[in-house]
Design a protein around this motif. Structure first.
Motif, PDB file in Angstrom:
ATOM      1  N   LEU A   1      48.075  10.973  55.965  1.00  0.00           N
ATOM      2  CA  LEU A   1      46.751  11.072  55.346  1.00  0.00           C
ATOM      3  C   LEU A   1      46.627  10.128  54.163  1.00  0.00           C
TER       4      LEU A   1
ATOM      5  N   HIS B   1      43.678   7.348  53.925  1.00  0.00           N
ATOM      6  CA  HIS B   1      42.641   7.420  52.905  1.00  0.00           C
ATOM      7  C   HIS B   1      42.416   6.098  52.176  1.00  0.00           C
TER       8      HIS B   1
ATOM      9  N   PRO C   1      42.692  10.255  61.240  1.00  0.00           N
ATOM     10  CA  PRO C   1      43.032  11.551  60.644  1.00  0.00           C
ATOM     11  C   PRO C   1      43.009  12.693  61.642  1.00  0.00           C
TER      12      PRO C   1
ATOM     13  N   ALA D   1      40.465  18.988  59.410  1.00  0.00           N
ATOM     14  CA  ALA D   1      40.869  19.166  58.010  1.00  0.00           C
ATOM     15  C   ALA D   1      40.951  20.641  57.642  1.00  0.00           C
TER      16      ALA D   1
ATOM     17  N   ARG E   1      45.604  16.916  51.716  1.00  0.00           N
ATOM     18  CA  ARG E   1      44.858  17.723  52.676  1.00  0.00           C
ATOM     19  C   ARG E   1      43.465  18.078  52.149  1.00  0.00           C
TER      20      ARG E   1
ATOM     21  N   GLU F   1      41.423  14.987  52.391  1.00  0.00           N
ATOM     22  CA  GLU F   1      40.956  14.747  53.752  1.00  0.00           C
ATOM     23  C   GLU F   1      39.668  15.508  54.039  1.00  0.00           C
TER      24      GLU F   1
END
Length: 342
Positions: free
Chosen positions: A12, A16, A31, A127, A140, A143
């Protein structure tokens, strides 16, 4: 199942650095795919998969005017503001519990569930599943912020739709969705042609548990239908199942009062994708050739490597029956593999 290897968080953080779209408006599937890979025991394949997928990705667009509690309505549905929206949700989830942010924004975003070919809600569902399964750490939660930011930027309601004759089941309703008349354009050109869907699950108010049961039925029917109709568009028709399943995965994080509107939005998304891409004729259910074991089936999807196939197989395993597994094998057969030598 929570990831204790650290692989998902590492992946992740890599993802990102990129924006949610590429080549104009194609979605960044990384993702969603890596979350499914980790969840189904394929963590060792994640970084290799990302190394191959990564060259497709683009940097996050530049920021403009910050989105705030006062101006968010004017920014809603403006894809040029995706970086502004992402930064807004990063601030919101840094300052408040992620569930509070989700509950506030879920009903605002639901009317635009079909936006971005349903990818924003699918990303949000992955997510939320991760957050519900384990630690709500920074990658997390971030995300979820990226998923909600993408959804807000691409937010676009469907046309006003007329309820058609009632259908007795989700499968009957999907079978009676009128196909759009002109199919020469992309999904946005097809969605503007929508006029009405079968009246399912009916106009009477539903309790929370009844809504969840109907949503489970919709996910099951959409997944099963791919086995016989996926050839209409093997990539796009996976979303008729993965979008409502993303909503189903999110329900445990939402108050019961939001379950029925979530069901109705999920039905609209599944029906819209079906109307846009369903073929004129079904084919017989494929014979049960190939893996029947869930672990083996997902390992085959992971080796295949196509992002849509991985996500659809993930949903088929949630449904968990023989016809869903046949549909997943059909997706592996129909979609071109991402990796040479498959």
């Amino acid at each position: 199942m929570d990831d204790t290897t650290g692989t998902l968080d590492e992946a992740l953080e890599r993802i990102h650095l990129s924006g949610p779209e590429r080549d104009g408006w194609l979605s960044n599937h990384a993702p969603m795919a890596v979350e499914a890979l980790v969840r189904h025991g394929q963590a060792s394949a994640v970084h290799r998969w990302l190394d191959r997928y990564g060259p497709k990705l683009e940097e996050m667009p530049g920021a403009g005017t910050p989105v705030t509690a006062r101006n968010w309505r004017e920014a809603l549905g403006d894809p040029r503001r995706v970086a502004d929206w992402t930064a807004y949700f990063e601030r919101e989830t840094a300052g408040r519990p992620w569930r509070d942010v989700l509950v506030e924004w879920w009903p605002r975003l639901l009317p635009g569930i079909a936006a971005g070919a349903t990818h924003p809600v699918i990303r949000a569902g992955h997510a939320v599943r991760t957050l519900l399964a384990g630690r709500a750490n920074a990658p997390r939660v971030r995300e979820l912020a990226h998923a909600l930011g993408y959804w807000a930027a691409r937010h676009q309601p469907l046309p006003v739709l007329t309820p058609l004759a009632p259908a007795s089941s989700a499968m009957a309703a999907l079978d009676r969705v009128p196909p759009v008349p002109e199919r020469s354009g992309g999904i946005r050109d097809r969605f503007v042609q929508l006029t009405g869907f079968p009246d399912w699950p009916g106009q009477e108010p539903l309790g929370a548990e009844a809504a969840r049961s109907a949503l489970q039925e919709l996910v099951r029917a959409s997944t099963h239908r791919y086995a016989t109709h996926g050839h209409g568009d093997p990539i796009m028709l996976v979303h008729a199942a993965t979008a409502p399943n993303a909503v189903l995965r999110t329900l445990p994080a939402l108050p019961a009062r939001l379950w029925e509107p979530s069901l109705r939005a999920a039905w609209a998304a599944a029906a819209a994708v079906t109307a846009a891409y369903t073929p004129r004729a079904a084919v017989p259910v494929p014979s049960p050739a190939g893996p029947a074991d869930a672990e083996e089936l997902f390992a085959r999807a992971a080796a295949h490597g196509d992002d849509h196939t991985i996500k659809f197989t993930d949903t088929a395993l949630d449904v968990g029956d023989a016809l869903a597994f046949a549909a997943a094998r059909r997706a592996i057969e129909l979609n071109p593999p991402a990796f040479q030598g498959y």
